[in-house]
Every structure is written in structure tokens, then in C-alpha cells.
Write an enzyme that holds these catalytic residues in place. Structure first.
Site, short mmCIF file in Angstrom:
data_model
loop_
_atom_site.label_atom_id
_atom_site.label_comp_id
_atom_site.label_asym_id
_atom_site.label_seq_id
_atom_site.Cartn_x
_atom_site.Cartn_y
_atom_site.Cartn_z
N TYR A 119 -19.18 95.69 43.57
CA TYR A 119 -19.13 94.35 42.96
C TYR A 119 -19.71 93.33 43.93
CZ TYR A 119 -15.49 96.44 39.99
OH TYR A 119 -14.79 97.24 39.13
N HIS A 127 -17.95 92.82 35.75
CA HIS A 127 -18.05 94.27 35.69
C HIS A 127 -18.89 94.69 36.89
CE1 HIS A 127 -16.24 94.72 31.76
NE2 HIS A 127 -16.97 93.69 31.34
N LYS A 158 -24.94 100.00 34.32
CA LYS A 158 -24.83 99.72 35.75
C LYS A 158 -26.09 100.23 36.44
CE LYS A 158 -19.86 99.99 35.60
NZ LYS A 158 -19.80 98.62 35.18
#
EC number: 4.6.1.16
Length: 182
Positions: A119, A127, A158
């Protein structure tokens, strides 16, 4: 200094105040029984740290880890213990430490089929934009493995990052993949 207890392959921080402190200063650990805390105010249970987090926090001088006999585990001893418990610990720890030192929040990436979820702001605030797989630079990766790495990261939106660790030079090269539809 935060007091923590080694219990098998986890480290517990029994004090709620100390748990809150660690969570609010880097999102370290997970409160037991609380799946998705929104912030420090949600830390109302003891914190569970991974061995990797614990080694890092011990090295930084933020926690003291004691074993079941009450003996203090210095950084080197905790590192060696963790290396016996976790497969490819040396590589994982190097990547974890490097990403933390670069200012990222690093959490387990197991549910994404990766070593780490990374993160920029923190869990509960965003997210995880990246999933990271740590690999020894001398290890061969087959095209099939590479595709399987990317499958989960693509389906969860991602970015996949391979962290290639060179044990000789102690350097790490990061390669980010962008998947495109053709």
C-alpha cells in the site's frame, strides 16, 4: 519500548495501547478477531504480528520480543528463529525491509497468491495497488509460473511486481508488469 510475546510463528502484543501505537505508526500487525480495522480507534484487541514484521520492528528498536520463558530475543536470535520457521525468509525479509524503508505499507499477500500486498497509504484507506512476489535473482521462473503470478493480480486489479533479490550484492531489482488485452 513495546513488549511482545513469541507464540510459535506469531508474535503477540498484549497491551491495547501498545497495539494501537504500532498500528497507527505504520499499520503493523492485525488485531485478533478484527478482520478489517478502519483505523487505530478499531484496535481494541491485542495485536498479532508476523515474524517478518517482528524482526523488522526489533531491528528498528520499536519492540522487545520475549519467548515463553520470558527471555529477550535480540534481533539476531529472532532473525535466526524466523529463518527456521519460514521458507525463503532471507529473501522475504530483504524485500519487506526495503519496501518499508521506501515508505510503503507491506502486508501479507497470501490471499492474492503473492508474498506481499503493498500500500502507499494503508489498509482501510485504499485497496493495495501492488502485489509483490520475492524471488532469488538466480532462480529460474518458467513462463507458466509468470502467467500464474499475473492471473491473480490481474483479476484483482493490482499491479504485479517481481522483487529479484541478489544475495551476493544484496541488491533488489523490481520489475512491474502491466497486463494488456490483445
Amino acid at each position: 519500548m513495546v513488549k511482545a510475546l513469541l507464540v510459535g510463528s506469531k508474535v503477540l502484543v498484549p497491551s491495547i495501547d501498545e497495539s494501537r501505537y504500532l498500528y497507527s505508526n505504520g499499520f503493523y500487525g492485525k488485531p485478533i478477531g478484527i478482520s478489517k480495522p478502519k483505523g487505530p480507534k478499531d484496535i481494541v484487541r491485542p495485536l498479532e504480528l508476523s515474524l517478518i514484521e517482528s524482526v523488522y520492528l526489533t531491528k528498528k528498536g520499536l519492540i522487545n520480543v520475549v519467548d515463553k520463558n520470558g527471555d529477550l530475543l535480540e534481533y539476531k536470535k529472532l532473525y535466526e528463529y524466523s529463518a527456521m520457521k519460514i521458507n525463503k525468509f532471507e529473501i522475504l525479509y530483504k524485500v519487506y525491509e526495503d519496501l518499508r524503508e521506501k515508505g510503503f505499507i507491506v502486508r501479507s499477500g497470501v490471499k492474492y497468491g503473492a508474498d506481499f500486498a503493498v500500500y502507499t497509504l494503508g489498509p482501510g484507506l485504499e485497496h493495495a495497488p501492488y502485489v509483490v512476489i520475492a524471488v532469488d535473482i538466480d532462480e529460474e521462473i518458467t513462463p507458466h509460473e509468470l502467467l500464474s503470478f499475473g492471473r491473480v493480480s490481474h483479476s484483482t486489479k493490482k499491479r504485479l511486481v517481481l522483487a529479484l533479490v541478489d544475495r551476493k550484492s544484496e541488491g533488489i531489482r523490481y520489475i512491474m508488469f502491466k497486463w494488456v488485452k490483445m
